[in-house]
Scaffold this motif. Structure first.
Motif, mmCIF file in Angstrom:
data_model
loop_
_atom_site.group_PDB
_atom_site.id
_atom_site.type_symbol
_atom_site.label_atom_id
_atom_site.label_comp_id
_atom_site.label_asym_id
_atom_site.label_seq_id
_atom_site.Cartn_x
_atom_site.Cartn_y
_atom_site.Cartn_z
ATOM 1 N N MET A 13 0.688 -1.145 0.070
ATOM 2 C CA MET A 13 0.066 -0.028 0.043
ATOM 3 C C MET A 13 1.016 1.319 0.012
ATOM 4 O O MET A 13 0.416 2.358 -0.338
ATOM 5 N N PRO A 14 2.300 1.371 0.203
ATOM 6 C CA PRO A 14 2.969 2.399 0.320
ATOM 7 C C PRO A 14 3.055 2.908 -1.387
ATOM 8 O O PRO A 14 3.194 4.047 -1.506
ATOM 9 N N GLU A 15 2.838 2.043 -2.137
ATOM 10 C CA GLU A 15 2.948 2.264 -3.579
ATOM 11 C C GLU A 15 1.804 3.429 -3.894
ATOM 12 O O GLU A 15 1.623 4.096 -4.780
ATOM 13 N N LEU A 16 0.621 2.687 -3.444
ATOM 14 C CA LEU A 16 -0.593 3.616 -3.466
ATOM 15 C C LEU A 16 -0.742 4.647 -3.008
ATOM 16 O O LEU A 16 -0.925 5.724 -3.508
ATOM 17 N N GLU A 17 -0.202 4.786 -1.789
ATOM 18 C CA GLU A 17 -0.258 6.190 -1.110
ATOM 19 C C GLU A 17 0.816 7.125 -1.649
ATOM 20 O O GLU A 17 0.291 8.469 -2.235
ATOM 21 N N ARG A 18 1.942 6.606 -2.102
ATOM 22 C CA ARG A 18 2.834 7.421 -3.005
ATOM 23 C C ARG A 18 2.355 8.008 -4.388
ATOM 24 O O ARG A 18 2.482 9.015 -4.613
ATOM 25 N N ALA A 19 1.685 7.143 -5.029
ATOM 26 C CA ALA A 19 0.866 7.411 -6.060
ATOM 27 C C ALA A 19 -0.025 8.550 -6.242
ATOM 28 O O ALA A 19 -0.269 9.388 -6.832
ATOM 29 N N LEU A 20 -0.774 8.430 -4.961
ATOM 30 C CA LEU A 20 -1.994 9.020 -4.811
ATOM 31 C C LEU A 20 -1.370 10.600 -4.343
ATOM 32 O O LEU A 20 -1.960 11.528 -4.942
ATOM 33 N N ARG A 64 1.574 10.333 -15.599
ATOM 34 C CA ARG A 64 2.352 9.269 -14.938
ATOM 35 C C ARG A 64 1.859 8.634 -13.551
ATOM 36 O O ARG A 64 1.712 7.524 -13.562
ATOM 37 N N ALA A 65 1.099 9.693 -12.793
ATOM 38 C CA ALA A 65 0.782 9.003 -11.505
ATOM 39 C C ALA A 65 -0.576 8.313 -11.745
ATOM 40 O O ALA A 65 -0.582 7.226 -11.154
ATOM 41 N N ILE A 66 -1.421 8.760 -12.608
ATOM 42 C CA ILE A 66 -2.684 8.173 -13.211
ATOM 43 C C ILE A 66 -2.321 6.767 -13.650
ATOM 44 O O ILE A 66 -2.974 5.799 -13.413
ATOM 45 N N ALA A 67 -1.036 6.824 -14.712
ATOM 46 C CA ALA A 67 -0.852 5.600 -15.248
ATOM 47 C C ALA A 67 -0.225 4.575 -14.073
ATOM 48 O O ALA A 67 -0.766 3.141 -14.223
ATOM 49 N N GLU A 68 0.459 4.958 -13.234
ATOM 50 C CA GLU A 68 0.971 4.243 -12.136
ATOM 51 C C GLU A 68 -0.397 3.366 -11.194
ATOM 52 O O GLU A 68 -0.435 2.656 -10.883
ATOM 53 N N LEU A 69 -1.262 4.452 -10.986
ATOM 54 C CA LEU A 69 -2.550 4.091 -10.364
ATOM 55 C C LEU A 69 -3.307 2.894 -10.953
ATOM 56 O O LEU A 69 -3.718 1.953 -10.332
#
Length: 105
Positions: free
Chosen positions: A1-8, A34-39
């Motif tokens: 979930m740290p990946e999700l928090e970082r992308a958000l 880029r953030a949306i693509a990562e999400l």
């Protein structure tokens, strides 16, 4: 979930930058993309806190839409001002010869 928090957080920060600095809009739009693509590409999306994530994504979407409206308004004002000053310049030009410059929009 740290990946999700970082992308958000990156999406939210890029959206805030888009609103604060219209001149740096392209860079902020690129960061948002880029953030949306990562999400969208995260395999962890199914296991995350869906309600909070959906709320934050909706807020970023609305802020981004508002920023795009502001950028469009700035573009229209700049175009109108250019046309205004171009008309004044053309009106002040006494001679229309081969060396004259015409600023048409």
């Amino acid at each position: 979930m740290p990946e999700l928090e970082r992308a958000l957080r990156e999406l939210e920060a890029a959206t805030a930058d888009l609103i604060k600095d219209p001149e740096g809009a392209q860079a902020a739009l690129d960061r948002r993309a880029r953030a949306i693509a990562e999400l969208a590409g995260g395999a962890w999306v199914a296991s995350c806190r869906k309600e909070e994530t959906a709320r934050r994504l909706q807020a970023a979407l609305e802020a981004g839409a508002h920023a795009m409206q502001q950028l469009t308004a700035v573009k229209h004002r700049a175009t109108a001002e250019w046309r205004h000053w171009s008309a004044i310049y053309r009106g002040l030009s006494p001679v229309r010869g081969p060396g004259s410059v015409d600023f048409k929009v």
